[in-house]
Write an enzyme that holds these catalytic residues in place. Sequence first.
Site, PDB file in Angstrom:
ATOM      1  N   ASP A   1       9.142   3.090   1.441  1.00  0.00           N
ATOM      2  CA  ASP A   1       7.928   3.737   1.912  1.00  0.00           C
ATOM      3  C   ASP A   1       7.835   3.474   3.412  1.00  0.00           C
ATOM      4  OD1 ASP A   1       5.445   4.575   2.648  1.00  0.00           O
ATOM      5  OD2 ASP A   1       4.390   3.669   0.941  1.00  0.00           O
TER       6      ASP A   1
ATOM      7  N   PHE B   1       0.851  -1.189   0.000  1.00  0.00           N
ATOM      8  CA  PHE B   1       0.000   0.000   0.000  1.00  0.00           C
ATOM      9  C   PHE B   1       0.890   1.243   0.000  1.00  0.00           C
ATOM     10  CE2 PHE B   1      -2.445   3.470   1.852  1.00  0.00           C
ATOM     11  CZ  PHE B   1      -3.564   3.446   1.024  1.00  0.00           C
TER      12      PHE B   1
ATOM     13  N   LYS C   1       2.429  10.160   8.070  1.00  0.00           N
ATOM     14  CA  LYS C   1       1.709   9.685   9.259  1.00  0.00           C
ATOM     15  C   LYS C   1       2.244  10.280  10.582  1.00  0.00           C
ATOM     16  CE  LYS C   1      -1.008   5.922   7.558  1.00  0.00           C
ATOM     17  NZ  LYS C   1      -0.663   5.093   6.387  1.00  0.00           N
TER      18      LYS C   1
HETATM   19  C1  LIG Z   1      -0.930   5.391   4.949  1.00  0.00           C
HETATM   20  C2  LIG Z   1       0.097   5.005   3.976  1.00  0.00           C
HETATM   21  C3  LIG Z   1       0.298   5.727   2.780  1.00  0.00           C
HETATM   22  C4  LIG Z   1      -0.632   6.834   2.330  1.00  0.00           C
HETATM   23  O1  LIG Z   1      -0.611   7.924   3.201  1.00  0.00           O
HETATM   24  P1  LIG Z   1      -1.750   9.042   3.040  1.00  0.00           P
HETATM   25  O2  LIG Z   1      -1.339  10.078   4.049  1.00  0.00           O
HETATM   26  O3  LIG Z   1      -3.046   8.392   3.351  1.00  0.00           O
HETATM   27  O4  LIG Z   1      -1.690   9.543   1.656  1.00  0.00           O
HETATM   28  C5  LIG Z   1       1.340   5.362   1.957  1.00  0.00           C
HETATM   29  N1  LIG Z   1       2.156   4.345   2.280  1.00  0.00           N
HETATM   30  C6  LIG Z   1       1.991   3.623   3.416  1.00  0.00           C
HETATM   31  C7  LIG Z   1       2.943   2.520   3.726  1.00  0.00           C
HETATM   32  C8  LIG Z   1       0.957   3.921   4.291  1.00  0.00           C
HETATM   33  O5  LIG Z   1       0.782   3.176   5.397  1.00  0.00           O
END
Ligand SMILES: *Cc1c(COP(=O)(O)O)cnc(C)c1O
Length: 410
Positions: free
Chosen positions: A222, A137, A251
């Site tokens: 990420d 994700f 986050k």
């Molecule tokens: C939550 C998340 C995202 C997306 O972040 P948003 O602030 O919702 O755009 C991208 N990568 C990972 C691993 C995430 O957990």
Amino acid sequence: MSTIEREQFDQYMMPNYAPGDMIPVRGSGSRVWDQQGREYVDFAGGIAVNALGHVHPALVSTLTDQAGKLWHTSNVIATEPAIALARKLCEATFAERVFFCNSGGEAVEASLKLARRYCSDHYGPKKDLIIAFDNAFHGRSLFSVSVGGQPDYRAGFGPLPGGITHLPFNDVAALEAAFSDNVCAVIVEPIQGEAGVLDAEPRFLQAIRRLCDQHNALMVLDEVQTGVGRTGKLYAHEWYGVVPDIMATAKALGGGFPIGATLATAEVASSLVVGTHGSTYGGNPLACSVAAAAFDVINTPEVLDGVTHRRMLLEDGLQKISSRFDVFETIRGRGLLIGCVVSESWKGRAREFLQAAQDAGLMLLIAGGDVVRLAPSLIIPEADITEGLERMESAVAGLCAAEQKAASVS
Ligand SMILES: *Cc1c(COP(=O)(O)O)cnc(C)c1O
């Protein structure tokens, strides 16, 4: 003012979310109160965002102080909070340059655009392939959802950006087979969060690093969910002995204030020349000052070591619940990113745990149908851990009792 009620959510908001009935109105530390004054223990942390719980005094005072000084200038003008936060991030990580944005998806978007641009600058336009992984994700923009490994999330949104291939996670042989000099970048989460809190194996991340080096490709991490202390290190890759070329973070970075950032080496960052990318709000003074305050609290041995200690307490308690009720098969993840994989008879039913917990005064998360996920505050008090585990135990006891009753009736 007329009262706000849950039904109005469906009346006025687009139907892409399906929240429960509870509407929280106030939080403090790891406790939250709803409209009716009911109190909850927060093991969800706003999906790994509220790293210092709710309304942490250091963040409140920084935010209110900055609110009386300067809110927004746009990036046509430099500001102190952005420079100060960028400096902190560079001093504490592999990175030498920072780009600010407002979310994780934007941080991923900038990471991949930078990778493409860098390869185009140095090796020509043919080196454009991005390797990503099944179930990953990376956010909801069209590019980030396309590198994401959940086909449902991109269905119906085509045409999609091309030059992306998906491989099985933790499969070194598949990675070796797919690699070539046409690979521009590999994007990977050190722990796949949304996919069910799945840890990358060290040899897998190390193989990505090695193959990227061999083929002049860029390793993009990420760390949107795993970063900023979540696993007990400032960034999760520190556990693995690998260093990326580019990293997305968001986050927990703002402790609840929206901010994201793309970090890179100076060499790679040099491709993002004037005019190549931007964001009106990115580096906003309110966001950057709050993030800097959060960073100063989190990036300390007390908080980071505390994460490992709290993990132990939570894992012990979860194991005890599971050994009594046989609800979890394994407990995985690292630090305070915890995934409880439900046992066979509960497969596909993780959401039932979420609902039962909420009824018992506890906020949890799920990650897919098979995993109950916890991502509490990094400084959650031990008393709240104990209380939350007690509420979880009574929720699980209730679920299991209902299950047995249903079984005896049928
Ligand atoms: C939550 C998340 C995202 C997306 O972040 P948003 O602030 O919702 O755009 C991208 N990568 C990972 C691993 C995430 O957990």
